[in-house]
Design an enzyme around this catalytic site. Structure first.
Site, mmCIF file in Angstrom:
data_model
loop_
_atom_site.group_PDB
_atom_site.id
_atom_site.type_symbol
_atom_site.label_atom_id
_atom_site.label_comp_id
_atom_site.label_asym_id
_atom_site.label_seq_id
_atom_site.Cartn_x
_atom_site.Cartn_y
_atom_site.Cartn_z
ATOM 1 C CG ASP A 96 -1.931 1.075 1.260
ATOM 2 O OD1 ASP A 96 -1.920 1.930 0.364
ATOM 3 O OD2 ASP A 96 -2.758 1.084 2.178
ATOM 4 C CG ASP A 311 -2.760 5.155 -4.004
ATOM 5 O OD1 ASP A 311 -1.929 4.232 -3.917
ATOM 6 O OD2 ASP A 311 -3.778 5.223 -3.305
#
Length: 485
Positions: A96, A311
């Site tokens: 992540d 992201d």
């Protein structure tokens, strides 16, 4: 005599094998990464649900083998298998870049799943079972930095954490410190075992998708910007450079994920926006085909978020309404006779049987320092229920926390080498063949090594090194203690 010779030879080989695979405290390494939903057939709602979870309120180099694909029609999280503790146990954690804290489910979590995605056997971490595991007290410097300390805390009080995600899911627990195993780059397409001491969360309560579900994993591996991330901790101890890169293969699946100084291919960069918690960059213009959208620069910085967030854990791409509306209108103007349909009250789709790259324009995003990011029609359009759907999403329709943010996920990042350089506070990218290899520089020796692409299956695999070890031990036993006839 001959038997003794072979016994001695095997013994030397065994010792050499063990030496080569000892933890190297001055290297960087490999964490095997797989794609959580490889081969799945997700709904569009699942795409958005996945993205909701993602939006959070080394010396030589590390190679993280990737699996799966970033295509919106095959969505999923990337996950890694890491060894934690002494002796090490395997844990499957989501990779992540949008969060900082690494955590795994802990022994005190009574509702945590024991089996997860694809029937993976999950493991509850128990610091008492590890020779190197220890609690982090609330007066520890790490605890003070992240705000986990309590008033009137003392050395016997644990450092607590609560990590809340954009969809309301959360993980709660306390911090521990233990050894994390990884593989450092040691040569062209070669690695050696290494480890480092890392502070991470021991989760005792999870909610939402982080709790019991068919897609559950052991926890999350934080690759964010702050000093609490695993990347920052390994870098502070000199084990890795505070830089990493990924190249997500949108054609074949898998790709490249490496920690360290990438020297080839060369990448143009843009500065990260200061004082932002995520990887934010300043977007300056949007181009559709040869035409620029008629927007003023200030429209790219509306809302509380400054700049566009990069992201890789987000699947789609989210734009403020003032950018989304003219962008989609311009794209669809290339095919004015299309009959549009809205799926699930939020997805714009249409019937189209031709080549999307021939029928629709590329979209080019412009950033500070003249950096551009081109997104082709086959990347921002994807098939669903016999229709073609637009991957660009209107963040003006999102909840207040995400309203009018610019968030660029795998939709635009696939088939590009993206370099995150926290040493120089820059980020950059270039179009690249993600099924090939990159070159990583060893900061100690100055030598350059190849790091290749990977495409892992979701099935279980045995550690080849230890199979070899067992075979060698069996042969050695047979030579030293021959069977009695």
């Amino acid at each position: 005599m001959e038997s003794r010779f072979y016994s001695l030879l095997l013994l030397l080989l065994l010792l050499d094998f063990l030496t080569l695979n000892r933890a190297d405290l001055n290297g960087a390494g490999v964490i095997k990464v797989n794609y959580k939903f490889a081969g799945a057939d997700p709904t569009l709602s699942a795409l958005r649900a996945h993205d909701d979870v993602r939006h959070l309120s080394i010396s030589a180099g590390v190679d993280l083998p990737l699996g799966g694909t970033g295509r919106p029609d095959a969505v999923g999280l990337y996950y890694a298998r890491v060894g934690i503790g002494t002796p090490a146990k395997d844990y499957y954690v989501q990779v992540d870049t949008g969060s900082d804290i690494t955590w795994v489910n802990c022994i005190q979590c009574h509702q945590c799943p024991r089996r997860g995605y694809h029937d993976i056997e999950l493991t509850l971490y128990n610091p008492k079972e590890s020779l190197t595991g220890k609690l982090v007290p609330c007066n520890h410097g790490f605890c003070k930095e992240i705000g986990g300390g309590l008033s009137g805390c003392n050395a016997n009080t644990s450092c607590l954490y609560t990590e809340v995600y954009g969809d309301g899911s959360y993980s709660m627990g306390y911090f521990v410190e233990d050894i994390v195993q990884y593989d450092r780059v040691s040569g062209d397409l070669e690695t050696k075992s290494a480890n480092g001491s890392v502070i991470f969360g021991c989760g005792v309560r999870q909610s939402g998708d982080l709790g019991p579900s068919d897609d559950a994993l052991d926890g999350i591996l934080g690759f964010g910007k702050s000093n609490s991330s695993m990347l920052s901790q390994l870098a502070s101890s000199g084990r890795v450079k505070k830089m990493f890169a990924h190249c997500l293969d949108g054609v074949n699946g898998g790709g490249i994920f490496a920690i360290g100084h990438v020297v080839q291919p060369q990448v143009n960069t843009t500065p990260l926006v200061k004082d932002q918690p995520h990887y934010n960059v300043n977007m300056t213009a949007v181009q559709v085909g040869h035409d620029y959208l008629n927007l003023t620069v200030d429209l790219y910085t509306i809302g509380d978020q400054k700049g566009a967030i990069i992201d890789s854990g987000t699947t789609l791409a989210y734009l403020p309404e003032v950018i989304y509306d003219p962008l989609v209108e311009k794209i669809l103007s290339w095919q004015p006779d299309l009959k549009l349909q809205t799926l699930h009250d939020q997805y714009t789709c249409f019937d189209y049987s031709g080549s999307v790259d021939d029928g629709f324009p590329p979209v080019t995003l412009h950033f500070e320092n003249s950096l551009t990011l081109m997104v082709y029609p086959h990347e921002y359009l994807f098939p669903f229920e016999d229709l073609m759907c637009i991957g660009w999403q209107n963040s003006g329709m999102e909840s207040q926390e995400k309203k009018n943010i610019t968030l660029l996920g795998d939709l635009v990042l696939a088939n590009k080498l993206v370099l995150y350089d926290l040493e120089n506070q820059t980020i950059g990218w270039t179009e690249y063949n993600c099924s090939s290899s990159i070159e990583l520089k060893d900061e100690i020796t100055g030598s350059v090594h190849l790091v290749g692409a990977h495409s892992l299956s979701s099935g279980c695999s045995l550690n080849v090194r230890y199979i070899i070890l067992l075979v060698m031990m069996a042969l050695l036993h047979g030579l030293i203690f021959p069977p009695i006839l």
